[in-house]
Motif scaffolding. Structure first.
Motif, mmCIF file in Angstrom:
data_model
loop_
_atom_site.group_PDB
_atom_site.id
_atom_site.type_symbol
_atom_site.label_atom_id
_atom_site.label_comp_id
_atom_site.label_asym_id
_atom_site.label_seq_id
_atom_site.Cartn_x
_atom_site.Cartn_y
_atom_site.Cartn_z
ATOM 1 N N SER A 59 0.729 -1.305 -0.358
ATOM 2 C CA SER A 59 -0.403 0.476 -0.561
ATOM 3 C C SER A 59 1.154 0.942 0.171
ATOM 4 C CB SER A 59 -0.468 -0.152 1.260
ATOM 5 O OG SER A 59 -0.311 0.024 2.467
ATOM 6 N N GLY A 60 2.308 1.246 -0.079
ATOM 7 C CA GLY A 60 2.980 2.656 0.485
ATOM 8 C C GLY A 60 3.927 2.744 1.431
ATOM 9 N N LYS A 61 3.073 2.060 2.391
ATOM 10 C CA LYS A 61 3.942 2.648 3.877
ATOM 11 C C LYS A 61 5.649 2.004 3.447
ATOM 12 C CE LYS A 61 1.060 0.891 7.600
ATOM 13 N NZ LYS A 61 0.362 0.808 7.768
ATOM 14 N N LEU A 62 6.152 2.976 4.194
ATOM 15 C CA LEU A 62 7.979 3.199 3.731
ATOM 16 C C LEU A 62 8.327 3.245 4.971
ATOM 17 C CD1 LEU A 62 10.356 2.503 2.669
ATOM 18 C CD2 LEU A 62 10.684 6.129 2.650
ATOM 19 N N ARG A 63 9.397 1.980 5.694
ATOM 20 C CA ARG A 63 9.683 1.979 7.442
ATOM 21 C C ARG A 63 11.266 1.872 6.891
ATOM 22 N NH1 ARG A 63 6.445 -2.626 10.368
ATOM 23 N NH2 ARG A 63 4.705 -0.294 10.140
ATOM 24 N N GLN A 64 11.278 2.321 8.296
ATOM 25 C CA GLN A 64 13.055 2.587 7.746
ATOM 26 C C GLN A 64 13.496 1.698 9.450
ATOM 27 O OE1 GLN A 64 15.846 6.133 8.131
ATOM 28 N NE2 GLN A 64 17.507 5.061 7.944
ATOM 29 N N TRP A 65 13.925 0.279 9.759
ATOM 30 C CA TRP A 65 14.128 -0.407 10.389
ATOM 31 C C TRP A 65 15.739 -0.345 11.370
ATOM 32 C CZ3 TRP A 65 12.193 -3.916 6.424
ATOM 33 C CH2 TRP A 65 10.785 -3.936 6.776
ATOM 34 N N VAL A 66 16.999 0.254 10.277
ATOM 35 C CA VAL A 66 18.061 -0.087 10.620
ATOM 36 C C VAL A 66 18.786 1.105 10.171
ATOM 37 C CG1 VAL A 66 20.466 -1.370 10.720
ATOM 38 C CG2 VAL A 66 18.905 -2.464 10.846
ATOM 39 N N ASP A 67 19.449 2.036 10.704
ATOM 40 C CA ASP A 67 20.214 3.274 10.181
ATOM 41 C C ASP A 67 21.084 2.619 9.414
ATOM 42 O OD1 ASP A 67 22.309 5.447 11.100
ATOM 43 O OD2 ASP A 67 20.745 6.099 12.330
#
Length: 258
Positions: A59-67
């Protein structure tokens, strides 16, 4: 710290290496073989021994898990010098339009902050936008990740990243007619044109000297192109040294844009 503006910051406490991220060559596209939230939970499990810098949902979510100053555990031997984007879906899928936009945003940000060139690469020693399978056994042997249909979308991601950065795209190029039945090891003026396109598209190392002779290095690069785009090679052939009109046009689209 290096956190991308616009990405949801959801750090994981395990399955990554603090620091250790070296000069970034580019961004690697993966497929989750699962759901977005399921992958989020898996990355938080110490047994997973896997992670990614970024992830997108259908659906277009963007998530960052690691720096991005830290090393995600995404592509084995490629972890030190590549950023990673996992994408919701399974093998054989294509990325949604929303996912294409989010990856383009990651690539544009990597271009701005890390100098990553806006180009497709099929070489783990190259630079730009790559994919998990290109690393072969050194990257874990995941030869079906993210799949040929998604690999074929990489050029579109690069085009969208160029729009985001305001980069001037090359003018549309109409390829010349390719000699039908070009035979290996024969001198042909078009071989140089072919070699330049193969280099530009990332299928031939830039260090290879251009020559009118359609020799083994050119044949190997053409075979690599065919194996990434099976619709342009003869049925059942895995190392096809010839390239037809459709393949010729497709190669030039990849090399020089639509």
């Amino acid at each position: 710290m290096a956190r991308m503006p616009g990405a949801e910051w959801r750090p994981i406490a395990v399955n990554h290496t603090k620091g250790g991220q070296e000069a970034v060559r580019g961004v690697v596209v993966h497929i989750m073989a699962g759901t977005f939230e399921g992958t989020d939970s898996w990355f938080r499990n110490p047994a997973a021994k896997a992670s990614s810098h970024f992830g997108t949902s259908k659906s277009g979510k963007l998530r960052q898990w690691v720096d991005t100053a830290d090393r995600a555990w995404a592509q084995a031997g490629g972890n030190r010098t590549w950023l990673s984007v996992e994408n919701e879906g399974k093998g054989g899928d294509v990325l949604t339009d929303e996912q294409l936009d989010r990856i383009a945003e990651v690539l544009a940000w990597a271009h701005k902050t890390r100098g990553v060139p806006l180009q497709v690469t099929h070489d783990p020693n190259g630079k730009g936008l790559g994919y998990h399978a290109m690393g072969g056994s050194a990257w874990g042997g995941h030869t079906s990740c993210p799949g040929p249909r998604i690999v074929a979308q990489l050029a579109e991601i690069v085009a969208r990243a160029k729009k985001l950065t305001g980069t001037t795209a090359p003018k549309p190029y109409t390829p010349p007619a390719f000699p039908k039945g070009l035979a290996p090891n024969k001198a042909k003026p078009s071989a140089v044109t072919l070699q330049r396109a193969l280099k530009k598209a990332g299928y031939m190392p830039s260090s290879v000297k251009e020559s009118p002779n359609y020799g083994p290095q050119t044949q190997a690069a053409v075979a690599k192109f065919h194996n990434a785009h099976t619709q342009y090679r003869a049925k059942g052939v895995t190392r096809d040294p010839a390239i037809g009109p459709k393949g010729w046009a497709a190669l030039f689209r990849l090399a020089y844009g639509k």
